[in-house]
Design an enzyme around this catalytic site. Sequence first.
Site, PDB file in Angstrom:
ATOM      1  N   TYR A 160      58.297 -24.041 -17.056  1.00 56.16           N
ATOM      2  CA  TYR A 160      59.734 -24.239 -16.785  1.00 56.16           C
ATOM      3  C   TYR A 160      60.236 -25.483 -17.533  1.00 56.16           C
ATOM      4  O   TYR A 160      61.284 -25.443 -18.187  1.00 56.16           O
ATOM      5  CB  TYR A 160      59.993 -24.378 -15.283  1.00 56.16           C
TER       6      TYR A 160
ATOM      7  N   GLY B   4      75.220 -15.872 -15.516  1.00 58.29           N
ATOM      8  CA  GLY B   4      74.612 -16.194 -14.217  1.00 58.29           C
ATOM      9  C   GLY B   4      75.650 -16.696 -13.231  1.00 58.29           C
ATOM     10  O   GLY B   4      75.425 -17.663 -12.494  1.00 58.29           O
TER      11      GLY B   4
ATOM     12  N   ASN C 144      74.317 -20.543 -18.546  1.00 62.91           N
ATOM     13  CA  ASN C 144      73.778 -21.054 -17.286  1.00 62.91           C
ATOM     14  C   ASN C 144      72.630 -20.209 -16.732  1.00 62.91           C
ATOM     15  O   ASN C 144      71.728 -20.741 -16.085  1.00 62.91           O
ATOM     16  CB  ASN C 144      74.929 -21.109 -16.263  1.00 62.91           C
TER      17      ASN C 144
HETATM   18  P1  NDP Z   1      70.592 -19.720  -8.837  1.00 59.26           P
HETATM   19  O1  NDP Z   1      69.324 -18.971  -8.603  1.00 59.26           O
HETATM   20  O2  NDP Z   1      71.471 -20.000  -7.682  1.00 59.26           O
HETATM   21  O3  NDP Z   1      71.460 -18.992  -9.970  1.00 59.26           O
HETATM   22  C1  NDP Z   1      70.863 -18.498 -11.144  1.00 59.26           C
HETATM   23  C2  NDP Z   1      71.817 -17.521 -11.797  1.00 59.26           C
HETATM   24  O4  NDP Z   1      71.213 -17.047 -13.008  1.00 59.26           O
HETATM   25  C3  NDP Z   1      72.084 -16.316 -10.927  1.00 59.26           C
HETATM   26  O5  NDP Z   1      73.417 -15.892 -11.107  1.00 59.26           O
HETATM   27  C4  NDP Z   1      71.105 -15.298 -11.482  1.00 59.26           C
HETATM   28  O6  NDP Z   1      71.460 -13.960 -11.230  1.00 59.26           O
HETATM   29  C5  NDP Z   1      71.215 -15.611 -12.976  1.00 59.26           C
HETATM   30  N1  NDP Z   1      70.127 -15.020 -13.710  1.00 59.26           N
HETATM   31  C6  NDP Z   1      68.802 -15.253 -13.579  1.00 59.26           C
HETATM   32  N2  NDP Z   1      68.113 -14.467 -14.415  1.00 59.26           N
HETATM   33  C7  NDP Z   1      69.031 -13.727 -15.086  1.00 59.26           C
HETATM   34  C8  NDP Z   1      68.932 -12.725 -16.069  1.00 59.26           C
HETATM   35  N3  NDP Z   1      67.752 -12.327 -16.560  1.00 59.26           N
HETATM   36  N4  NDP Z   1      70.068 -12.153 -16.539  1.00 59.26           N
HETATM   37  C9  NDP Z   1      71.270 -12.542 -16.052  1.00 59.26           C
HETATM   38  N5  NDP Z   1      71.417 -13.483 -15.107  1.00 59.26           N
HETATM   39  C10 NDP Z   1      70.309 -14.054 -14.635  1.00 59.26           C
HETATM   40  O7  NDP Z   1      70.144 -21.087  -9.528  1.00 59.26           O
HETATM   41  P2  NDP Z   1      70.999 -22.290 -10.167  1.00 59.26           P
HETATM   42  O8  NDP Z   1      72.441 -22.052 -10.043  1.00 59.26           O
HETATM   43  O9  NDP Z   1      70.428 -23.523  -9.620  1.00 59.26           O
HETATM   44  O10 NDP Z   1      70.538 -22.179 -11.686  1.00 59.26           O
HETATM   45  C11 NDP Z   1      71.444 -22.097 -12.764  1.00 59.26           C
HETATM   46  C12 NDP Z   1      70.869 -22.843 -13.944  1.00 59.26           C
HETATM   47  O11 NDP Z   1      70.743 -24.212 -13.606  1.00 59.26           O
HETATM   48  C13 NDP Z   1      69.484 -22.381 -14.384  1.00 59.26           C
HETATM   49  O12 NDP Z   1      69.445 -22.356 -15.799  1.00 59.26           O
HETATM   50  C14 NDP Z   1      68.563 -23.482 -13.832  1.00 59.26           C
HETATM   51  O13 NDP Z   1      67.387 -23.588 -14.586  1.00 59.26           O
HETATM   52  C15 NDP Z   1      69.468 -24.674 -13.987  1.00 59.26           C
HETATM   53  N6  NDP Z   1      69.126 -25.838 -13.185  1.00 59.26           N
HETATM   54  C16 NDP Z   1      69.060 -25.735 -11.815  1.00 59.26           C
HETATM   55  C17 NDP Z   1      68.743 -26.865 -11.073  1.00 59.26           C
HETATM   56  C18 NDP Z   1      68.591 -26.836  -9.595  1.00 59.26           C
HETATM   57  O14 NDP Z   1      67.999 -27.757  -9.026  1.00 59.26           O
HETATM   58  N7  NDP Z   1      69.112 -25.838  -8.899  1.00 59.26           N
HETATM   59  C19 NDP Z   1      68.527 -28.160 -11.734  1.00 59.26           C
HETATM   60  C20 NDP Z   1      68.591 -28.129 -13.158  1.00 59.26           C
HETATM   61  C21 NDP Z   1      68.903 -27.010 -13.840  1.00 59.26           C
HETATM   62  P3  NDP Z   1      70.556 -13.005 -10.307  1.00 59.26           P
HETATM   63  O15 NDP Z   1      71.066 -13.221  -8.926  1.00 59.26           O
HETATM   64  O16 NDP Z   1      70.822 -11.649 -10.883  1.00 59.26           O
HETATM   65  O17 NDP Z   1      69.127 -13.426 -10.469  1.00 59.26           O
HETATM   66  C1  8X3 Z   2      65.686 -27.846 -11.819  1.00 58.16           C
HETATM   67  C2  8X3 Z   2      65.366 -29.219 -11.374  1.00 58.16           C
HETATM   68  O1  8X3 Z   2      63.485 -30.809 -10.855  1.00 58.16           O
HETATM   69  O2  8X3 Z   2      63.372 -28.609  -9.856  1.00 58.16           O
HETATM   70  O3  8X3 Z   2      65.712 -27.752 -13.203  1.00 58.16           O
HETATM   71  O4  8X3 Z   2      62.949 -28.897 -12.173  1.00 58.16           O
HETATM   72  S1  8X3 Z   2      63.717 -29.367 -11.056  1.00 58.16           S
END
Ligand code: NDP
Ligand code: 8X3
Length: 251
Positions: A152, A9, A86
């Site tokens: 989630y 990701g 990630n």
């Molecule tokens: P983004 O949406 O900015 O990035 C998510 C990334 O994951 C993208 O590169 C996306 O690619 C990739 N991805 C999603 N689905 C797939 C798939 N099926 N196969 C391959 N790649 C995939 O979100 P974040 O950077 O915020 O999220 C990254 C991680 O952090 C996640 O696991 C999220 O749950 C976690 N997280 C995020 C928080 C937040 O507040 N933002 C807080 C806590 C945890 P594509 O563009 O192709 O979809």
């Molecule tokens: C992403 C943070 O609080 O939106 O995991 O679930 S929250």
Amino acid sequence: MRKIALITGATSGIGEGCARRFAAGGYNVIITGRNQSKLDALKAELERDGTQVLTLTFDVRDRKACEAAVAQIPEPWRTIDVLVNNAGLALGLEPEYEGNQDDWETMIDTNIKGLLYMTRLIVPAMVERNHGHVINIGSVAGDAAYAGGNVYCATKAAVKAITDGLRIDVAQTAVRVTNIKPGLVETNFSNVRFHGDNERAANVYKGVKPLTGADIADVAFYAASVPEHVQIAEVLVLATHQANGTVIARK
Ligand code: NDP
Ligand code: 8X3
């Protein structure tokens, strides 16, 4: 010799931040995602600064695609030092009894099964080399459910259990296992969660200074950089005005 980090990701947010941080910290990086053009652009950018970059384009939900992608990693890239699991997402914020079941399956398949597929493919070589580090991106959402978070939150609670389980299973080796649990991070996360409703997504961060992908990448890089005898098992990283998954002091 530069170490190697594989980041899933890496086309957005935290994963993209990790690719940049590990590259800046002297790693060569294998960046993976579904969007080839974004991966190519990031590769070109990182290569300008002297990092070697391999891109792998696949969907982590597709086990055969994960296997094929890992099988095609060329020999010099196979000694992966750090795996950052990630790739993940949230979809929707409906009560469980009204939830969209396709969204549930996408979250479970990506956040749990995709993470497991990559772990299963990459960790055996780490165990064999008695060296390596798995960094899973969990969430504060895995600590306690919040309204509408149901599935989630469950996937991120699963990430915690899977991370803890792996740490037990590799305890006899020098492989380290970390669960990073971010709170509010402003990325594409909320746009994805609300199916492209940008106004609703922006409201998530209203009145509070959220974390950035780079902030979480710094924590991941720190965890990978401590001496070999130190294992950062779990880190909860919140914005300063966020106390937990539900308490946010907004101005
Ligand atoms: P983004 O949406 O900015 O990035 C998510 C990334 O994951 C993208 O590169 C996306 O690619 C990739 N991805 C999603 N689905 C797939 C798939 N099926 N196969 C391959 N790649 C995939 O979100 P974040 O950077 O915020 O999220 C990254 C991680 O952090 C996640 O696991 C999220 O749950 C976690 N997280 C995020 C928080 C937040 O507040 N933002 C807080 C806590 C945890 P594509 O563009 O192709 O979809
Ligand atoms: C992403 C943070 O609080 O939106 O995991 O679930 S929250």
